[in-house]
Scaffold this active site. Structure first.
Site, mmCIF file in Angstrom:
data_model
loop_
_atom_site.group_PDB
_atom_site.id
_atom_site.type_symbol
_atom_site.label_atom_id
_atom_site.label_comp_id
_atom_site.label_asym_id
_atom_site.label_seq_id
_atom_site.Cartn_x
_atom_site.Cartn_y
_atom_site.Cartn_z
ATOM 1 N N LYS A 169 0.830 -1.211 0.000
ATOM 2 C CA LYS A 169 0.000 0.000 0.000
ATOM 3 C C LYS A 169 0.862 1.258 0.000
ATOM 4 C CE LYS A 169 -3.381 2.891 0.283
ATOM 5 N NZ LYS A 169 -4.181 3.089 1.487
ATOM 6 N N LEU A 170 1.935 1.260 0.771
ATOM 7 C CA LEU A 170 2.792 2.441 0.820
ATOM 8 C C LEU A 170 3.471 2.686 -0.525
ATOM 9 C CD1 LEU A 170 4.319 1.976 4.376
ATOM 10 C CD2 LEU A 170 2.691 3.724 3.666
#
Length: 273
Positions: A169-170
């Site tokens: 996600k990052l």
């Protein structure tokens, strides 16, 4: 399943509604009279304290705003103590992979499995049942929770062990933010070449440079407007990804320059360095 859910805000509330519609028994905290009154309209059981959602739950899902809030609830607030042995804890909040790993280590002696499952999309995606979930966790634990996550998640992408969901996600958000930064540079180039920003943003989505970031920018009419509209979550996530990279003695490479361009366009005083 018997579920606890913490964080009934703009993202969490449509999740709760989808879970109840799917037939799950959902318990949520309502610490104020105002919150309890609002939740009374939903098909949920309301308890007065946060740890209480974990009592007797098969799984507890956490969808609060910041990584610090996750740590406060899961590590300092007594939630794990209330959860049954062998239950599941799902963290939807985007944050540091080390937070999910630390919570997992705390829960491991009692067989509490931690799944990090940050979300890519918005409330409208959740309400429609097709928000993207990047899921990190043990195979057996993910298999157990997958039917719950499918209440609002599609696709549900198992990307590795606990912490992997946050890492993916990052990277996703860093790349999305960098694309907006690149678009700000493209608009500057357009100005130097005598091309109006509105004309440029009207044309580029039809070419090979099309992307979700470009579609979002074009819908707002300018890079600056889109950057401002998304600053609340983008700035937070950029800060987290830079912090995680620093913890790993790494850097973001050429993404950093694009993120700086975004920070300039959005008017962030601190670029997160």
């Amino acid at each position: 399943m018997r579920l606890g859910f913490i964080g009934t805000g703009r993202m969490g509330l449509p999740m709760v509604r989808r879970l109840a519609e799917a037939g799950h028994e959902v318990r949520v905290p309502g610490r104020s009279a105002e919150k309890r009154a609002a939740l009374a309209q939903e098909d949920v059981q309301v308890v007065t304290d946060v740890p209480g959602v974990g009592t007797g739950a098969d799984a507890v899902l956490v969808c609060v705003y910041t990584d610090d809030q996750v740590r406060e609830i899961c590590l300092d607030g007594g939630l794990l103590d209330e959860m049954p042995d062998g239950s599941l804890l799902v963290v939807h909040t985007t944050g540091s992979p080390s937070t999910a790993e630390t919570i997992a280590a705390r829960g491991a002696p009692r067989g509490i499995h931690v799944i990090d499952s940050p979300v890519s999309g918005g409330p409208h995606d959740i309400a429609a049942g097709h928000v993207t979930l990047f899921v990190g966790g043990a195979d057996e634990a993910v298999a157990r929770i997958r039917p719950v996550l499918r209440s609002y998640g599609d696709p549900v992408l198992h990307v590795g062990p606990t912490g992997a969901g946050q890492r993916v996600k990052l990277i996703n958000n860093a790349l999305f933010a960098a694309q907006i930064g690149l678009l700000s540079e493209a608009v500057r180039l357009g100005r130097r070449l005598g091309v109006d920003e509105a004309a440029l943003l009207g044309a580029l989505p039809h070419g090979s440079s099309a992307s979700r970031a470009l579609a979002g920018v074009a819908s707002r009419g300018s890079v600056a407007a889109f950057a401002q509209a998304t600053s609340d979550f983008l700035r937070k996530d950029v800060d987290v990804v830079r912090k995680v990279a620093a913890e790993l003695d790494g850097d973001l490479g050429s993404l950093d320059d694009a993120l700086d361009a975004l920070a300039d366009t959005a008017g962030w005083e601190d670029a997160g360095r």
